[in-house]
Design a protein around this motif. Structure first.
Motif, PDB file in Angstrom:
ATOM      1  N   ARG A  71     -33.453 -27.220 -41.320  1.00 59.24           N
ATOM      2  CA  ARG A  71     -32.566 -26.334 -42.062  1.00 59.24           C
ATOM      3  C   ARG A  71     -33.354 -25.217 -42.559  1.00 59.24           C
ATOM      4  O   ARG A  71     -32.847 -24.039 -42.395  1.00 59.24           O
ATOM      5  N   LEU A  72     -34.399 -25.631 -43.367  1.00 51.85           N
ATOM      6  CA  LEU A  72     -35.335 -24.667 -44.195  1.00 51.85           C
ATOM      7  C   LEU A  72     -35.948 -23.491 -42.997  1.00 51.85           C
ATOM      8  O   LEU A  72     -35.823 -22.104 -43.249  1.00 51.85           O
ATOM      9  N   LEU A  73     -36.214 -23.840 -41.813  1.00 49.49           N
ATOM     10  CA  LEU A  73     -36.912 -23.208 -40.688  1.00 49.49           C
ATOM     11  C   LEU A  73     -35.813 -22.274 -40.183  1.00 49.49           C
ATOM     12  O   LEU A  73     -35.985 -20.921 -39.817  1.00 49.49           O
ATOM     13  N   GLN A  74     -34.634 -22.965 -39.863  1.00 48.40           N
ATOM     14  CA  GLN A  74     -33.563 -22.088 -39.555  1.00 48.40           C
ATOM     15  C   GLN A  74     -33.078 -20.896 -40.356  1.00 48.40           C
ATOM     16  O   GLN A  74     -32.603 -19.739 -39.900  1.00 48.40           O
ATOM     17  N   GLN A  75     -33.124 -20.957 -41.665  1.00 41.28           N
ATOM     18  CA  GLN A  75     -33.001 -20.037 -42.713  1.00 41.28           C
ATOM     19  C   GLN A  75     -34.105 -19.072 -42.856  1.00 41.28           C
ATOM     20  O   GLN A  75     -34.367 -18.294 -43.737  1.00 41.28           O
ATOM     21  N   SER A  76     -35.557 -19.401 -42.097  1.00 44.15           N
ATOM     22  CA  SER A  76     -36.783 -18.683 -42.126  1.00 44.15           C
ATOM     23  C   SER A  76     -37.297 -18.568 -43.726  1.00 44.15           C
ATOM     24  O   SER A  76     -37.941 -17.927 -44.062  1.00 44.15           O
ATOM     25  N   LYS A  77     -37.124 -20.014 -44.281  1.00 42.44           N
ATOM     26  CA  LYS A  77     -37.806 -20.111 -45.479  1.00 42.44           C
ATOM     27  C   LYS A  77     -38.932 -20.952 -45.057  1.00 42.44           C
ATOM     28  O   LYS A  77     -39.827 -21.374 -46.110  1.00 42.44           O
ATOM     29  N   LEU A  78     -39.384 -21.251 -44.053  1.00 47.19           N
ATOM     30  CA  LEU A  78     -40.670 -21.880 -43.372  1.00 47.19           C
ATOM     31  C   LEU A  78     -41.000 -21.017 -42.297  1.00 47.19           C
ATOM     32  O   LEU A  78     -40.212 -20.211 -41.546  1.00 47.19           O
ATOM     33  N   ASP A  79     -42.130 -21.161 -41.863  1.00 50.51           N
ATOM     34  CA  ASP A  79     -42.757 -20.420 -40.586  1.00 50.51           C
ATOM     35  C   ASP A  79     -42.624 -21.232 -39.592  1.00 50.51           C
ATOM     36  O   ASP A  79     -42.398 -20.876 -38.166  1.00 50.51           O
ATOM     37  N   MET A  80     -42.890 -22.522 -39.691  1.00 47.95           N
ATOM     38  CA  MET A  80     -42.913 -23.554 -38.561  1.00 47.95           C
ATOM     39  C   MET A  80     -42.628 -24.947 -38.769  1.00 47.95           C
ATOM     40  O   MET A  80     -42.725 -25.564 -40.031  1.00 47.95           O
ATOM     41  N   VAL A  81     -42.032 -25.759 -37.743  1.00 48.46           N
ATOM     42  CA  VAL A  81     -41.951 -27.372 -38.096  1.00 48.46           C
ATOM     43  C   VAL A  81     -42.625 -27.737 -36.759  1.00 48.46           C
ATOM     44  O   VAL A  81     -42.627 -27.031 -35.574  1.00 48.46           O
ATOM     45  N   GLN A  96     -39.601 -21.268 -29.793  1.00 46.81           N
ATOM     46  CA  GLN A  96     -40.554 -22.459 -29.596  1.00 46.81           C
ATOM     47  C   GLN A  96     -41.785 -21.946 -28.930  1.00 46.81           C
ATOM     48  O   GLN A  96     -41.795 -20.870 -28.415  1.00 46.81           O
ATOM     49  N   SER A  97     -42.755 -22.832 -29.236  1.00 48.30           N
ATOM     50  CA  SER A  97     -44.110 -22.251 -28.461  1.00 48.30           C
ATOM     51  C   SER A  97     -43.784 -22.647 -27.018  1.00 48.30           C
ATOM     52  O   SER A  97     -43.003 -23.355 -26.608  1.00 48.30           O
ATOM     53  N   GLN A  98     -44.597 -21.885 -26.111  1.00 49.12           N
ATOM     54  CA  GLN A  98     -44.589 -22.047 -24.805  1.00 49.12           C
ATOM     55  C   GLN A  98     -45.476 -23.228 -24.245  1.00 49.12           C
ATOM     56  O   GLN A  98     -45.319 -23.868 -23.468  1.00 49.12           O
ATOM     57  N   GLU A  99     -46.586 -23.443 -24.996  1.00 45.55           N
ATOM     58  CA  GLU A  99     -47.490 -24.758 -24.955  1.00 45.55           C
ATOM     59  C   GLU A  99     -46.787 -25.810 -25.279  1.00 45.55           C
ATOM     60  O   GLU A  99     -45.888 -25.858 -26.153  1.00 45.55           O
ATOM     61  N   PHE A 216     -40.517 -22.460 -34.493  1.00 41.86           N
ATOM     62  CA  PHE A 216     -40.653 -21.256 -35.305  1.00 41.86           C
ATOM     63  C   PHE A 216     -39.470 -20.808 -35.874  1.00 41.86           C
ATOM     64  O   PHE A 216     -38.555 -20.806 -35.171  1.00 41.86           O
ATOM     65  N   ALA A 217     -39.476 -19.830 -36.928  1.00 38.72           N
ATOM     66  CA  ALA A 217     -38.483 -19.293 -37.513  1.00 38.72           C
ATOM     67  C   ALA A 217     -37.608 -18.498 -36.498  1.00 38.72           C
ATOM     68  O   ALA A 217     -38.465 -17.685 -35.675  1.00 38.72           O
ATOM     69  N   PRO A 218     -36.396 -18.237 -36.419  1.00 37.99           N
ATOM     70  CA  PRO A 218     -35.528 -17.388 -35.540  1.00 37.99           C
ATOM     71  C   PRO A 218     -36.105 -15.985 -35.472  1.00 37.99           C
ATOM     72  O   PRO A 218     -36.033 -15.351 -34.479  1.00 37.99           O
ATOM     73  N   ASP A 219     -36.585 -15.414 -36.572  1.00 37.73           N
ATOM     74  CA  ASP A 219     -37.161 -14.011 -36.544  1.00 37.73           C
ATOM     75  C   ASP A 219     -38.735 -13.847 -36.249  1.00 37.73           C
ATOM     76  O   ASP A 219     -39.388 -12.843 -36.312  1.00 37.73           O
TER      77      ASP A 219
END
Length: 257
Positions: A71-81, A96-99, A216-219
């Motif tokens: 949820r925090l990642l979706q809100q761009s309050k994190l950089d990655m999970v 998402q990563s391609q790798e 990764f965050a949406p932005d």
């Protein structure tokens, strides 16, 4: 422009630069990919640390339940999970990563006293509806068949949560507070050996190898994501990835793609 306003602009710019120089990551504990030990922080933590150091980034990692970190990642309050399936990525509209950064199987474990073996999801459904409890981890994705089982037979399913859900679920299975646990062999076997649990056994697998990605965050820009993918490729090419994996007794998932 007032002096006070100018200070505010400079301070805001400094915060933005600081945020860009620090990668904020959160995930729950899921050894050997994500651990909570100083000498063995986890395969993915070591990979990200290597890549970040090469790029001049600092890493700020926080242990928290997966559903909260998503949820925090979706809100761009994190950089990655870390260690996400495609279902997680799509459900939360993440990048998402391609790798591929690891993988999982849907593996079942029971106590040594339990005779049941997995054959089909219908077989599993019949077994738990006899009063046996299936343990899953809250926020994890197990595929469409298990998702349907959660809808139809939810009263027979226990969802482990918290910062260390797998460890908690294994303790419950060992004490027979749940009857069956579904998780990946890489993680279960690591925990069983690490915690010296001797009364559990493998009981079958549903489906095939499922690749895991970094969310990764949406932005997040594509160039930023590419930095980490290229970093993983470089670690593999130079043999550094192999050294990390050897410390945890895990083989490279690249061969399973």
């Amino acid at each position: 422009m007032s002096y006070k306003y100018l200070l505010l602009i400079v301070f805001s710019w400094s915060l933005q630069v600081g945020a860009n120089d620090t990668i904020n990551i959160a995930s729950d504990e899921w050894c050997p990919y994500i651990c909570n030990e100083d000498n063995k922080p986890g395969i993915l933590i070591e990979i990200i640390n290597e890549i970040a150091e090469a790029q001049g980034y600092d890493v700020n990692f926080t242990l928290m339940p997966l559903d909260r970190s998503l949820r925090l990642l979706q809100q761009s309050k994190l950089d990655m999970v870390l260690a996400l399936t495609k279902e997680h990525i799509e459900a939360f509209d993440l990048r998402q990563s391609q790798e591929v950064y690891g993988g999982l199987y849907n593996d079942f474990y029971v106590s040594n006293e339990t005779q049941w073996k997995f054959s089909t999801v219908e077989n599993l459904k019949n077994f738990i509806e006899q009063g046996n409890i299936l343990g899953l981890i809250n926020g994890y994705e197990y595929g469409s068949a298990v998702s349907r089982l959660k809808e139809t037979s939810g009263e027979f399913i226990f969802l482990a949560s918290g910062d260390k859900p797998l460890s908690s679920a294994l303790k419950m299975l060992s004490k027979q507070r749940i009857t069956v646990l579904l998780d990946s062999r890489f993680n279960v076997e690591y925990e069983i050996q690490d915690k010296k649990i001797t009364n559990l056994q493998y009981a079958g697998t549903q489906g095939i190898f499922v690749p895991l990605y970094i969310g990764f965050a949406p932005d997040t820009t594509l160039n930023y994501i590419s930095t980490f993918d290229k970093g993983l490729i470089k670690l593999r090419t130079k043999g550094q990835l192999s050294k990390i994996l050897q410390r945890y007794g895990i083989s490279d998932w690249h061969s399973k793609k």
